[in-house]
Scaffold this active site. Structure first.
Site, PDB file in Angstrom:
ATOM      1  N   ARG A  19     -18.602  -0.022 -15.720  1.00 43.19           N
ATOM      2  CA  ARG A  19     -19.945   0.369 -15.251  1.00 43.19           C
ATOM      3  C   ARG A  19     -20.053   0.339 -13.726  1.00 43.19           C
ATOM      4  O   ARG A  19     -20.818   1.103 -13.143  1.00 43.19           O
ATOM      5  CB  ARG A  19     -21.013  -0.510 -15.907  1.00 43.19           C
ATOM      6  CG  ARG A  19     -20.967  -0.405 -17.433  1.00 43.19           C
ATOM      7  CD  ARG A  19     -22.270  -0.696 -18.108  1.00 43.19           C
ATOM      8  NE  ARG A  19     -22.055  -0.918 -19.532  1.00 43.19           N
ATOM      9  CZ  ARG A  19     -21.927   0.035 -20.457  1.00 43.19           C
ATOM     10  NH1 ARG A  19     -21.997   1.306 -20.109  1.00 43.19           N
ATOM     11  NH2 ARG A  19     -21.730  -0.267 -21.729  1.00 43.19           N
ATOM     12  N   ARG A  23     -14.893 -14.992 -19.160  1.00 40.92           N
ATOM     13  CA  ARG A  23     -16.249 -14.908 -19.727  1.00 40.92           C
ATOM     14  C   ARG A  23     -16.527 -16.053 -20.698  1.00 40.92           C
ATOM     15  O   ARG A  23     -15.651 -16.456 -21.460  1.00 40.92           O
ATOM     16  CB  ARG A  23     -16.436 -13.537 -20.398  1.00 40.92           C
ATOM     17  CG  ARG A  23     -16.281 -12.429 -19.363  1.00 40.92           C
ATOM     18  CD  ARG A  23     -16.468 -11.071 -19.940  1.00 40.92           C
ATOM     19  NE  ARG A  23     -17.839 -10.843 -20.375  1.00 40.92           N
ATOM     20  CZ  ARG A  23     -18.250  -9.730 -20.974  1.00 40.92           C
ATOM     21  NH1 ARG A  23     -17.396  -8.762 -21.236  1.00 40.92           N
ATOM     22  NH2 ARG A  23     -19.511  -9.596 -21.320  1.00 40.92           N
ATOM     23  N   GLY A  76     -16.106  -7.825 -24.710  1.00 42.32           N
ATOM     24  CA  GLY A  76     -16.906  -9.000 -25.059  1.00 42.32           C
ATOM     25  C   GLY A  76     -17.558  -8.849 -26.418  1.00 42.32           C
ATOM     26  O   GLY A  76     -17.705  -9.827 -27.171  1.00 42.32           O
ATOM     27  N   SER A 116     -28.986 -12.706 -25.888  1.00 44.83           N
ATOM     28  CA  SER A 116     -27.692 -12.039 -26.022  1.00 44.83           C
ATOM     29  C   SER A 116     -27.508 -11.513 -27.433  1.00 44.83           C
ATOM     30  O   SER A 116     -27.497 -12.269 -28.405  1.00 44.83           O
ATOM     31  CB  SER A 116     -26.564 -13.027 -25.702  1.00 44.83           C
ATOM     32  OG  SER A 116     -25.341 -12.535 -26.210  1.00 44.83           O
ATOM     33  N   GLN A 134     -24.826 -10.329 -28.495  1.00 45.62           N
ATOM     34  CA  GLN A 134     -23.501 -10.736 -28.979  1.00 45.62           C
ATOM     35  C   GLN A 134     -23.587 -12.097 -29.664  1.00 45.62           C
ATOM     36  O   GLN A 134     -22.991 -12.313 -30.715  1.00 45.62           O
ATOM     37  CB  GLN A 134     -22.507 -10.752 -27.815  1.00 45.62           C
ATOM     38  CG  GLN A 134     -22.246  -9.338 -27.298  1.00 45.62           C
ATOM     39  CD  GLN A 134     -21.357  -9.284 -26.076  1.00 45.62           C
ATOM     40  OE1 GLN A 134     -20.956 -10.320 -25.545  1.00 45.62           O
ATOM     41  NE2 GLN A 134     -21.047  -8.088 -25.629  1.00 45.62           N
ATOM     42  N   ASP A 136     -27.199  -3.461 -19.060  1.00 44.84           N
ATOM     43  CA  ASP A 136     -25.968  -2.755 -18.674  1.00 44.84           C
ATOM     44  C   ASP A 136     -26.224  -1.636 -17.659  1.00 44.84           C
ATOM     45  O   ASP A 136     -25.283  -1.078 -17.103  1.00 44.84           O
ATOM     46  CB  ASP A 136     -25.286  -2.168 -19.923  1.00 44.84           C
ATOM     47  CG  ASP A 136     -24.722  -3.260 -20.825  1.00 44.84           C
ATOM     48  OD1 ASP A 136     -24.487  -4.388 -20.336  1.00 44.84           O
ATOM     49  OD2 ASP A 136     -24.519  -2.993 -22.023  1.00 44.84           O
ATOM     50  N   ARG A 171     -21.411  -8.578 -11.838  1.00 45.15           N
ATOM     51  CA  ARG A 171     -22.010  -7.291 -11.464  1.00 45.15           C
ATOM     52  C   ARG A 171     -23.033  -7.409 -10.349  1.00 45.15           C
ATOM     53  O   ARG A 171     -23.357  -6.405  -9.718  1.00 45.15           O
ATOM     54  CB  ARG A 171     -22.618  -6.607 -12.696  1.00 45.15           C
ATOM     55  CG  ARG A 171     -21.551  -6.055 -13.612  1.00 45.15           C
ATOM     56  CD  ARG A 171     -22.119  -5.295 -14.790  1.00 45.15           C
ATOM     57  NE  ARG A 171     -21.026  -4.731 -15.584  1.00 45.15           N
ATOM     58  CZ  ARG A 171     -21.130  -4.350 -16.848  1.00 45.15           C
ATOM     59  NH1 ARG A 171     -22.285  -4.478 -17.480  1.00 45.15           N
ATOM     60  NH2 ARG A 171     -20.088  -3.837 -17.474  1.00 45.15           N
TER      61      ARG A 171
HETATM   62  C1  S3P Z   1     -23.724  -5.857 -26.345  1.00 45.61           C
HETATM   63  C2  S3P Z   1     -24.598  -6.790 -25.858  1.00 45.61           C
HETATM   64  C3  S3P Z   1     -24.825  -7.036 -24.436  1.00 45.61           C
HETATM   65  C4  S3P Z   1     -24.293  -5.908 -23.574  1.00 45.61           C
HETATM   66  C5  S3P Z   1     -22.933  -5.456 -24.010  1.00 45.61           C
HETATM   67  C6  S3P Z   1     -22.960  -4.983 -25.441  1.00 45.61           C
HETATM   68  C7  S3P Z   1     -23.580  -5.707 -27.807  1.00 45.61           C
HETATM   69  O1  S3P Z   1     -24.160  -8.225 -24.067  1.00 45.61           O
HETATM   70  O2  S3P Z   1     -24.276  -6.289 -22.217  1.00 45.61           O
HETATM   71  O3  S3P Z   1     -22.473  -4.390 -23.192  1.00 45.61           O
HETATM   72  O4  S3P Z   1     -23.024  -4.680 -28.243  1.00 45.61           O
HETATM   73  O5  S3P Z   1     -24.017  -6.595 -28.528  1.00 45.61           O
HETATM   74  P1  S3P Z   1     -24.825  -9.676 -24.251  1.00 45.61           P
HETATM   75  O6  S3P Z   1     -25.019  -9.929 -25.685  1.00 45.61           O
HETATM   76  O7  S3P Z   1     -23.830 -10.634 -23.662  1.00 45.61           O
HETATM   77  O8  S3P Z   1     -26.100  -9.636 -23.476  1.00 45.61           O
END
Ligand code: S3P
Length: 427
Positions: free
Chosen positions: A389, A123, A95, A168, A170, A316, A347
């Site tokens: 995980r 997703r 992701g 988030s 991300q 996580d 999860r």
């Molecule tokens: C991550 C952000 C998190 C995390 C993922 C890694 C990242 O996700 O759960 O394992 O590296 O930016 P979300 O941004 O969807 O919360």
């Protein structure tokens, strides 16, 4: 299909290091790729997700050399040097790769098709696609661009202020990467602070990033300057071993050089609140990221209630926290964690379902879990749900379950912690 057999254990002892942080490893490749000059990365996580990021950027013409499994040289091309990929960009299970890369692609004047595995196909991508469109990117795909495969034709972007509905990293990182290629200022506000590795690494690459209590902003047109990145150990991987040592009688572990970024240390705070004996010593700062040693001993734990701003700081780690909660006196309640439903697996469902197979008393709620302690677990068959995980959390549960536990589909663990089984075996 990989199967891991775990027996009840005692006395997990040793001094170890865990593999490099997954979030920081992805960002080192991406920022290195769009920087001017050659960056060196030490302590890179050679897990499937981060290797996928390398492959995607190679397909855009970036030369990335692996000098040993954990050292990389990334020949940065600058934003303008990225080239239109001739084949699809396959992110596998990651992701972080897809969402951050969409932010990069949004500003590039070429076309790219992006897809991943079955889990990625479930997703939500609209959380990044919608704001990237507002900035001017053209993105299409399945369900009007909400799911992979996605097709991006990037171009001229304009900065926006975006209030994300979810905390988030991300989403935030994707928009900042797009914003750096656009005109004007891009600002991202989120309901609670998510991990801030992008902000810290951008600064390390010479970018001006403005943070305040509400959000983060960058101005477009800034050049990234290559640099050396040393990746700390991944606290999310360390968490499995920390919980193992807390619940397995007679254990004492020292984990060196773990990342201690405060947006990630929620798990340490909560385990301490549960009565976990943890000694945390910060030893330094690597490219803006605090790093240190964590020593953990077997402890009697008590249940806790968590929710709100704590959740993004340990998102996580919730599956393995649930394992710890089965061994804590009293109930543990986890709220405000609906995001867990859209991770590599659901999860909430997977944790409840698998722990129940071993005798755990775990209930799913709309946005979390209620775990009853203290419950004796009994070894038996369980499954990773194709989620690294969940696989590792169940292996940790197996360490305190009577008899033998088998976890199926453990190849998923290679995504973030390829040496997990051998490291555990060696303690
Ligand atoms: C991550 C952000 C998190 C995390 C993922 C890694 C990242 O996700 O759960 O394992 O590296 O930016 P979300 O941004 O969807 O919360």
């Amino acid at each position: 299909m990989g199967v891991l057999q775990i027996h009840e254990r005692r006395d997990l002892r040793g001094e170890i290091r865990v593999p490099g942080d997954k979030s920081i490893s992805h960002r080192a490749v991406m920022l290195g790729a769009v920087a001017e000059g050659t960056s060196r990365v030490e302590g890179f996580l050679p897990g499937a997700d981060c290797l996928g990021t390398i492959e995607c950027f190679r397909r855009m013409g970036v030369k990335i050399h692996r000098d040993g499994s954990e050292t990389l040289t990334v020949e940065g091309q600058g934003w303008e040097g990225l080239r239109e990929p001739e084949t699809v960009l396959d992110v596998g299970n990651s992701g972080t790769t897809i969402r951050l890369m969409l932010g990069v692609l949004a500003g590039r004047p070429f076309h790219a098709t992006v897809l991943g595995d079955e889990s990625i196909g479930r997703r939500p991508m609209n959380r990044v696609v919608e704001p990237l469109r507002l900035m001017g990117a053209r993105v299409d795909g399945r369900s009007k661009g909400s799911f992979t495969p996605l097709s991006v034709r990037g171009g001229q972007l304009t900065g926006i202020t975006y209030r994300s509905q979810v905390a988030s990293a991300q989403v935030k990182s994707s928009l900042l990467l797009a914003g750096l290629q656009g005109e004007g200022v891009t600002r991202v506000e989120e309901p609670a602070l998510s991990r801030d590795h992008t902000e810290r690494m951008l600064r390390a690459f010479g970018v001006k990033v403005d943070c305040d209590s509400q959000g983060v902003s960058v101005s477009g047109g800034q050049v990234l300057r290559a640099r050396e990145i040393r990746v700390p150990g991944d606290i999310s991987s360390a968490a499995f071993l920390i919980v193992a040592a807390l619940i397995v009688p007679g254990s004492r572990l020292m984990i060196r050089d773990v990342g201690l970024n405060p947006t990630r240390t929620g798990i340490l705070d909560v385990l301490q609140k549960m009565g976990g004996e943890l000694e945390i010593i910060q030893t330094g700062e690597w490219n803006g990221e605090p790093v240190g040693d964590v020593t953990v001993s077997h402890s009697s734990l008590t249940g806790v209630e968590i929710g709100g701003d704590t959740i993004p700081r340990l998102i996580d780690e919730i599956p393995v926290l649930a394992v710890a909660a089965t061994q804590a006196a009293g109930n543990t309640v986890i709220r405000d964690a609906a995001e867990l439903k859209v991770k590599e697996s659901d999860r909430i469902a997977a944790t409840a379902q698998e722990l129940r197979k071993l005798g755990g008393r775990v209930e799913e709620t709309d946005d979390g879990l209620v775990i009853e302690g203290k419950t004796p677990l009994t070894g038996g068959p369980c499954d990773s749900h194709g989620d690294h995980r969940i696989g590792m959390a169940m292996a940790v549960a197996g360490l305190v379950a009577a008899g033998r536990t088998t976890v199926t589909r453990v190849e998923a663990i290679d995504v973030s912690f390829p040496e997990f089984a051998s490291l555990l075996e060696g303690l």
